[in-house]
Write an enzyme that holds these catalytic residues in place. Structure first.
Site, short mmCIF file in Angstrom:
data_model
loop_
_atom_site.label_atom_id
_atom_site.label_comp_id
_atom_site.label_asym_id
_atom_site.label_seq_id
_atom_site.Cartn_x
_atom_site.Cartn_y
_atom_site.Cartn_z
N ASP A 177 0.81 -1.21 0.00
CA ASP A 177 0.00 0.00 0.00
C ASP A 177 0.85 1.27 0.00
O ASP A 177 2.02 1.25 0.41
CB ASP A 177 -0.93 0.02 1.22
CG ASP A 177 -1.90 -1.15 1.23
OD1 ASP A 177 -2.22 -1.65 0.15
OD2 ASP A 177 -2.31 -1.57 2.34
N LYS A 178 0.23 2.35 -0.42
CA LYS A 178 0.92 3.64 -0.51
C LYS A 178 1.66 4.00 0.76
O LYS A 178 2.83 4.42 0.72
CB LYS A 178 -0.11 4.73 -0.85
CG LYS A 178 0.45 6.15 -0.84
CD LYS A 178 -0.63 7.18 -1.10
CE LYS A 178 -0.08 8.60 -1.01
NZ LYS A 178 -1.14 9.61 -1.22
#
Length: 300
Positions: free
Chosen positions: A133-134
């Protein structure tokens, strides 16, 4: 023939099963664009295979009008002619998507690797074998060339590619070791989120062990049997221990000012796609993560 076992199955499902590096959505796109044919003829994604059908799959080389190469610094832990191992910082998106076509890991990889990235992930995901994820930090593998991509994707499928994460969670986790076995799927109330589903979800298994306790917080090491979207974040929330700093699945009021969840992909292991050598890598937790741990240790 590799497709004989899929007689009666949909063509998109069969191709995705035979070539695990291709997502089903991407397979459907290839079918629509005529890159997948049956006995020389173009078919629809719902076509059901018949005995004697000859399936031909052509993966187009990545052409990236939207994905431009950008000179963005990369923390490269390892690189050779087949793979890269990258230590991704918080805040970096792995690949471009609608509304976010620049400043991603893929943009940086295109500048660093040129045309050597595998084409299997499509024009927006060249070389991308798996994602984090970011706002999750840490290690991920990038494939150079389709053969390396296929090999690594097969390891994901057979679960010989290992990934271990550090997560700081809310609450005192009672068990020293545990397993969360709870299927995941899109949250029916919010399609942007994932959720544990009673029916219809995909298998999702997370193993965890306690690394350090801080009273109201616990540092865990988590290993993935499966790799679903947001898996650790959703599983930790499901057992009542959401990850600190998680703005999507965490608590409403945090004691720390953080830009994202304290989840770090600290260790990864795989078989090298060319030499079959066992490769293992680890990177320390980022400074922001360690800063919070030090505050908790000082309080303890």
């Amino acid at each position: 023939m590799e497709y004989e076992a899929f007689v009666g199955e949909r063509i998109d499902k069969a191709v995705a099963a035979v070539q695990p590096a291709l997502s089903r959505a991407y397979v459907q796109q290839l079918i629509e664009e005529g890159h997948i044919t049956v006995s020389g003829k173009q078919v629809r994604a719902g076509y059901k295979l018949k005995k004697g059908d000859r399936v031909e799959v052509t993966v187009p080389a990545p052409t990236a009008p939207e994905t431009v190469a950008q000179d963005i610094p990369l923390d490269i832990v390892y690189e050779d002619s087949s793979v890269l191992v990258i230590n991704k910082p918080a805040g970096m998106v792995v690949h471009p998507a609608a509304g976010n076509l620049s400043d991603t890991l893929v943009n940086a990889l295109l500048h660093h690797c040129g045309e050597s990235l595998s084409a299997i992930g499509g024009v927006l995901r060249p070389g991308i074998v798996h994602r984090i994820d970011k706002d999750t930090t840490g290690l991920l593998i990038v494939a150079k060339g389709d053969r390396a991509h296929q090999h690594l994707s097969e390891q994901l499928k057979t679960r010989t590619l290992s990934r271990k994460y550090f997560a700081l969670v809310h609450g005192n986790v009672k068990e020293e070791n545990g397993t969360v076995d709870a299927p995941l799927g899109r949250d029916p109330r919010d399609r942007k989120k994932m959720a544990v589903l009673k029916t219809g979800g995909r298998e999702a298994v997370t193993h965890f062990s306690v690394v350090e306790r801080f009273g109201q917080y616990t540092l865990l090491k988590c290993s993935l049997k499966t790799g679903r979207t947001h898996q650790i974040r959703v599983h930790m929330r499901h057992i009542g221990h959401p990850i600190v700093g998680d703005k999507t699945y965490g608590v409403k009021k945090e004691s720390f000012q953080l830009d994202g969840q304290l989840l770090h992909a600290g260790e990864i292991g795989f078989l090298h796609p060319q030499t079959e050598e066992t490769m293992t890598f680890s990177v320390p937790r980022p400074e922001a993560f360690e800063h919070v741990l030090q505050i908790l240790r000082n309080k303890a």
